[in-house]
Design a protein around this motif. Structure first.
Motif, short mmCIF file in Angstrom:
data_model
loop_
_atom_site.label_atom_id
_atom_site.label_comp_id
_atom_site.label_asym_id
_atom_site.label_seq_id
_atom_site.Cartn_x
_atom_site.Cartn_y
_atom_site.Cartn_z
N MET A 204 0.95 -1.24 -0.23
CA MET A 204 0.08 -0.14 0.07
C MET A 204 0.81 1.28 0.22
O MET A 204 0.25 2.34 0.11
N ARG A 205 2.22 0.99 -0.17
CA ARG A 205 3.13 2.16 -0.32
C ARG A 205 2.68 3.16 -1.08
O ARG A 205 2.73 2.84 -2.37
N SER B 31 3.49 2.56 4.71
CA SER B 31 3.08 3.57 3.51
C SER B 31 3.95 4.84 3.76
O SER B 31 4.54 5.07 4.74
N SER C 182 0.10 4.65 -1.73
CA SER C 182 -1.21 4.94 -2.18
C SER C 182 -2.30 5.41 -1.16
O SER C 182 -3.49 5.76 -1.37
N GLY D 251 -5.58 3.71 7.56
CA GLY D 251 -5.20 4.55 6.34
C GLY D 251 -6.28 5.11 5.67
O GLY D 251 -7.40 4.46 5.52
#
Length: 410
Positions: free
Chosen positions: A1-2, A39, A4, A24
């Protein structure tokens, strides 16, 4: 998910007691709730604090806040508060009301409030000045808090010619609901009917200040229940104060509580005001004058706890903190169990939202990223500890941040 996510809350507890979780959000909505999210987004470390969708102020008077220095307090009674405020509001200007309301709304936001119902007086003395000012405030702070305006007849209708037509105009010009105060009217039953007539004409909810004394006789609440049932307005009616209920024997309270639940009428208690004004006639064994809302909630009545007034003759103190109001209620009502304190927290959050006619928001994937983090790990602990709100977001955009205190040991 980095990469995003727009933002990330790390290590937060949820109202259901689970956690810690990372929350998040992206595009104004909650995108993920996981044990660990990696993230590049900006991170707020909750450090085990509670994350929720914010608090709901269900009963406040922004137009009358901060006028204590313009009034003289001697008796500390309801009658004095009404007369002193009526005198003071004749000199209100749009800019004056707006400035005082702005300071209260800013405080409320930093205490974790994300929705608010404000009563605004509309009558021949106040004119439309307060209504215009709070309408401006509503738009000015829409980035952080949703404010709905209740056009309100504080000083009566039957005895105050012109007020009904002014309320009608305010509703046509954008007020979201109408409110009445039958105990200041020379004809309380007619007042109640007129307020309901306005509500039906504009298809809006009604909110009454009602039965604000400690005499169990002469209650107007049965009239409101009857009008609600006759007009099919269940779920769109709420009453504030109703301190008469605080002096009823248990069997009578049970009976009226069941009628309120069946009729779909919500009840708001205002701890600071009710405790300050009620029982003035007693020289000893002073009654609390606080309706046991948690007992009504057990019967199915939608209940809330709210601030009412800030720094004026009705309540000469306050900082717009709903958590402080919840703690005050729990103390005076002798609510101390975890389950009880959890119910009290719901009365300033999810249940207060229901009283306003909206579905309680949840911290769940896909829901709006309207989030507040408190410095305690559970809902009961937030109330018990008067835990401060640490940070907030509206639609995923940061709305406030409270700096952590620092100690300087020798």
């Amino acid at each position: 998910m980095r990469g995003s996510l727009d933002g990330l809350i790390r290590g937060a507890m949820l109202v259901d007691g689970s956690g810690p979780w990372d929350v998040g959000f992206a595009g104004g909505r909650i995108a993920a709730i996981e044990r660990r999210i990696d993230s590049d987004a900006r991170v707020f470390d909750a450090k085990g604090g509670l994350v929720c969708s914010g608090l709901v102020e269900s009963h406040i008077h922004l137009d009358k806040a901060g006028i204590l220095d313009r009034c003289q307090l001697c008796a500390g009674t309801l009658a004095e508060a009404i007369s002193e405020t009526a005198r003071a509001k004749q000199s209100f200007t749009v800019e004056d009301v707006q400035a005082r309301a702005r300071s209260v709304v800013e405080l409320a936001i930093t205490h974790g409030t994300t929705r608010m119902r404000s009563f605004v007086e509309v009558d021949p003395r106040a004119g439309f000045r307060s209504f215009e000012a709070i309408s401006r405030i509503r738009h000015e702070f829409a980035w952080a808090i949703e404010i709905e305006i209740c056009a309100f007849a504080q000083d009566g209708l039957s005895n105050d010619p012109g007020t009904e037509a002014m309320l009608d105009r305010a509703l046509a010009d954008g007020a979201q609901l109408v409110g009445g105060c039958p105990y200041t009217d020379s004809d309380p039953p007619a007042h109640i009917r007129q307020i309901f007539d306005l509500a039906q004409r504009h298809d809006v909810a009604v909110d009454f200040h009602l039965d604000f004394d400690l005499d169990p006789g002469g209650a107007l609440l049965p009239l409101v229940i009857g009008e609600t049932e006759r007009r099919g307005w269940g779920g769109r009616v709420s009453v504030g104060h109703v301190t008469k209920l605080s002096v009823l024997p248990p069997a009578e309270l049970l009976a009226i509580g069941r009628r309120l639940a069946d009729a779909g009428i919500g009840v708001t208690v205002l701890p600071a005001t009710d405790l300050y004004l009620m029982g003035r006639e007693a020289s000893h064994r002073v009654p609390r004058g606080l309706t046991p809302a948690h007992q009504l909630a057990e019967l199915g009545v939608v209940t809330s706890i709210a601030s009412n007034n800030i720094l004026n003759p009705f309540t000469p103190f306050g900082d717009a903190s709903l958590v402080r109001m919840a703690n005050l209620y729990a103390t005076a009502a002798q609510v101390g169990t975890a389950a009880g304190l959890g119910q009290v927290f719901r009365m300033i959050s999810g249940d207060a939202a229901r009283l306003l006619g909206i579905a309680p928001m949840r911290v769940a994937v896909g829901e709006p990223a309207d989030l507040v983090v408190f410095a305690a790990g559970s809902a009961p602990a937030v109330v018990a500890e008067i835990a401060p709100a640490l940070a907030g977001w509206k639609n995923g955009r940061a709305s406030f941040l409270r700096a952590a205190p620092r100690l300087f040991a020798p």
